[in-house]
Scaffold this motif. Structure first.
Motif, PDB file in Angstrom:
ATOM      1  N   GLY A  40      29.718  98.951 -18.145  1.00 36.35           N
ATOM      2  CA  GLY A  40      29.432  97.594 -18.418  1.00 36.35           C
ATOM      3  C   GLY A  40      28.132  97.549 -19.624  1.00 36.35           C
ATOM      4  O   GLY A  40      28.526  97.359 -20.618  1.00 36.35           O
TER       5      GLY A  40
ATOM      6  N   ALA B 133      25.769  91.677 -24.657  1.00 31.06           N
ATOM      7  CA  ALA B 133      25.871  90.625 -23.425  1.00 31.06           C
ATOM      8  C   ALA B 133      27.091  90.349 -23.268  1.00 31.06           C
ATOM      9  O   ALA B 133      27.859  90.376 -22.266  1.00 31.06           O
ATOM     10  CB  ALA B 133      25.078  89.470 -23.558  1.00 31.06           C
TER      11      ALA B 133
ATOM     12  N   GLU C 177      29.545  93.554 -22.340  1.00 34.59           N
ATOM     13  CA  GLU C 177      29.087  93.788 -21.063  1.00 34.59           C
ATOM     14  C   GLU C 177      29.687  92.791 -20.021  1.00 34.59           C
ATOM     15  O   GLU C 177      30.347  93.124 -18.997  1.00 34.59           O
ATOM     16  CB  GLU C 177      27.405  93.879 -20.646  1.00 34.59           C
ATOM     17  N   LYS C 178      29.749  91.634 -20.288  1.00 32.84           N
ATOM     18  CA  LYS C 178      30.253  90.517 -19.281  1.00 32.84           C
ATOM     19  C   LYS C 178      31.771  90.871 -19.340  1.00 32.84           C
ATOM     20  O   LYS C 178      32.357  90.737 -18.125  1.00 32.84           O
ATOM     21  CB  LYS C 178      30.095  89.086 -19.891  1.00 32.84           C
ATOM     22  N   GLN C 179      32.403  90.952 -20.311  1.00 29.11           N
ATOM     23  CA  GLN C 179      33.766  91.251 -20.326  1.00 29.11           C
ATOM     24  C   GLN C 179      34.213  92.620 -19.455  1.00 29.11           C
ATOM     25  O   GLN C 179      34.943  92.206 -18.813  1.00 29.11           O
ATOM     26  CB  GLN C 179      34.274  91.483 -21.651  1.00 29.11           C
TER      27      GLN C 179
ATOM     28  N   ARG D  81      32.587  93.988 -17.112  1.00 29.93           N
ATOM     29  CA  ARG D  81      32.334  93.549 -15.462  1.00 29.93           C
ATOM     30  C   ARG D  81      33.537  92.525 -15.077  1.00 29.93           C
ATOM     31  O   ARG D  81      33.620  92.716 -13.802  1.00 29.93           O
ATOM     32  CB  ARG D  81      30.754  93.017 -15.318  1.00 29.93           C
ATOM     33  N   THR D  82      33.757  91.588 -15.594  1.00 34.96           N
ATOM     34  CA  THR D  82      34.686  90.757 -15.102  1.00 34.96           C
ATOM     35  C   THR D  82      35.945  91.592 -14.886  1.00 34.96           C
ATOM     36  O   THR D  82      36.836  91.167 -13.979  1.00 34.96           O
ATOM     37  CB  THR D  82      34.892  89.545 -16.264  1.00 34.96           C
TER      38      THR D  82
END
Length: 423
Positions: free
Chosen positions: A252, A323, A326-328, A330-331
């Motif tokens: 992430g 950010a 990292e969000k991609q 984690r999703t």
């Protein structure tokens, strides 16, 4: 998938018996793009292996490829030892601006040699030089490389046996939850440090992976890592985080230790730092540890300038907005986890556990031979996955971070079928 028998005679006749991945994937690959490889007969394979974590941005990423081709076409420096070059300067500045400075990390950057084990050897050597002590503590089921120093802090008995000589100055301790929570964290370690009769020489450093990749996708809890950081501070030991496979966004955040809120003294980085699968490694350390004499540690291929070019392009493309990256990850990791929950529920008697973070996951079976059969059946169905763990008992999922949600679903459907068909 119907596969004609490939001609492997040249490899079997001329290449050493040490080859391994090709035995599980008996075909001759020809080209690759994104998350897919193609063999010489045109068969397509979805890649959940990603060069053992060296291809976080996929095969032949077009942005990185363009940067590399432009550099080569203008006769940019390809071999530079540790000379100052435009490519190196650009990488260093970009790495500082996009990775180190936003995380308030003060690290000096050292280019050891082109591989992960070069970075680990450098970290161990520096820790011993700084502290004036020889002993290094590692953890059960750790993997840190195949050269002698790295093997000394690696847990796998098969790999250690290949050294052919005693592996010294390394002491293993239990990794997080190794004793199933029956013993308080670091009780044994602290007792040995405090007892003058324990036989443990005071360590110069502790080396740890936040997620043990080759060891079976064993995920350390953030609180365990924070306690380790505090223990190292109290006992005057350096903390080395081996982020060779789990760094560069795999979990992430760019560094896998960020979630725990710790700052290691030394960090090793390799595999996906070049972004394109080109050999490149970094050893990062706090400025006060930079006590090297010029030339005291070097290597012919420590300045891989084409890798600097693709590394810079990767940082500029994917980490300008950390950010979002990292969000991609984690999703998409949550998407994989939902599939693993489904596979586990469908095979409750067979699956022991699934575990992971970000886009690294493992599926462990009670039958330690099952993972290899699942991986081979997945290959027959057009999916590349490897196994990990001390008995190769875990199916390891390591798709590129750029794998689309549709490709993740496709691959996980194949994995679910491979599990069913090997029951």
């Amino acid at each position: 998938m119907t596969i004609t028998q490939p001609d492997l005679s040249v490899f079997e006749t001329l290449e050493s018996e040490v080859r391994s991945y090709c035995r599980g994937w008996p075909t001759v690959f020809d080209h690759a793009r994104g998350s897919r490889l193609y063999d010489e007969d045109g068969h397509e394979y979805l890649d959940f292996f990603a060069g053992a974590g060296s291809l976080n941005y996929g095969h032949n990423n077009p942005v990185l490829k363009r940067a590399l081709l432009d550099y080569l076409e203008r006769d940019g420096i390809t071999h530079g030892l540790d000379m100052s070059t435009v490519a190196k300067r650009t990488f260093l500045q970009t790495f500082h601006d996009l990775v180190l400075r936003p995380r308030d990390l003060p690290y000096k950057v050292m280019f050891p040699g082109p591989t992960g084990t070069n970075a680990v050897e450098t970290a161990l050597k520096l820790a011993r030089k700084v502290k004036g002590r020889e002993s290094i503590v590692s953890f059960t089921n750790a993997f840190h490389g195949m050269s002698l120093g790295s093997l000394a802090v690696t847990g796998n008995a098969f790999k250690r046996a290949g050294a052919g000589v005693p592996l010294v100055h390394g002491t293993p301790m239990p990794f997080d939850r190794y004793l199933d929570g029956k013993v308080p964290d670091f009780l044994w370690f602290e007792r040995l440090l405090q007892d003058q009769g324990s036989g443990l020489n005071h360590p110069a450093a502790v080396i740890v992976e936040t997620v043990q990749g080759e060891g079976g996708i064993n995920v350390a809890r953030p609180e365990w890592l924070r306690a380790l950081r505090e223990l190292c501070d109290r006992q005057d030991m350096l903390l080395i985080v081996d982020d060779i496979q789990m760094g560069c966004g795999r979990t992430g955040a760019f560094f896998s230790f960020e979630e725990a809120g710790i700052v290691p003294d030394i960090v090793t980085v390799s595999k996906s730092i070049s972004g394109y699968g080109l050999p490149m490694a970094l050893c990062l350390f706090k400025p006060e540890l930079d006590i090297w004499e010029p030339g005291e540690h070097n290597g012919t291929f420590r300045g891989n300038n084409p890798a600097f070019v693709t590394a810079t392009a990767a940082l500029e493309t994917y980490w300008t907005d950390a950010a979002a990256m990292e969000k991609q990850t984690r999703t998409r990791g949550e998407q994989v986890e939902q599939w693993l929950i489904s596979i586990t529920e469908e095979n409750l008697a067979d699956v022991k556990e699934y575990r992971g973070r970000g886009l690294v996951w493992g599926l462990e079976f009670h039958d330690t031979t099952r993972a290899a059969r699942v991986a081979r059946r997945a290959f027959d169905l057009g999916l590349l996955v490897e196994t990990s763990g001390p008995q190769s008992e875990v199916v390891k999922l390591l798709p590129p971070l750029t794998t689309t949600p549709q490709e993740l679903d496709e691959g996980m459907r194949v994995l679910a079928r491979a599990v069913r068909e090997t029951a």
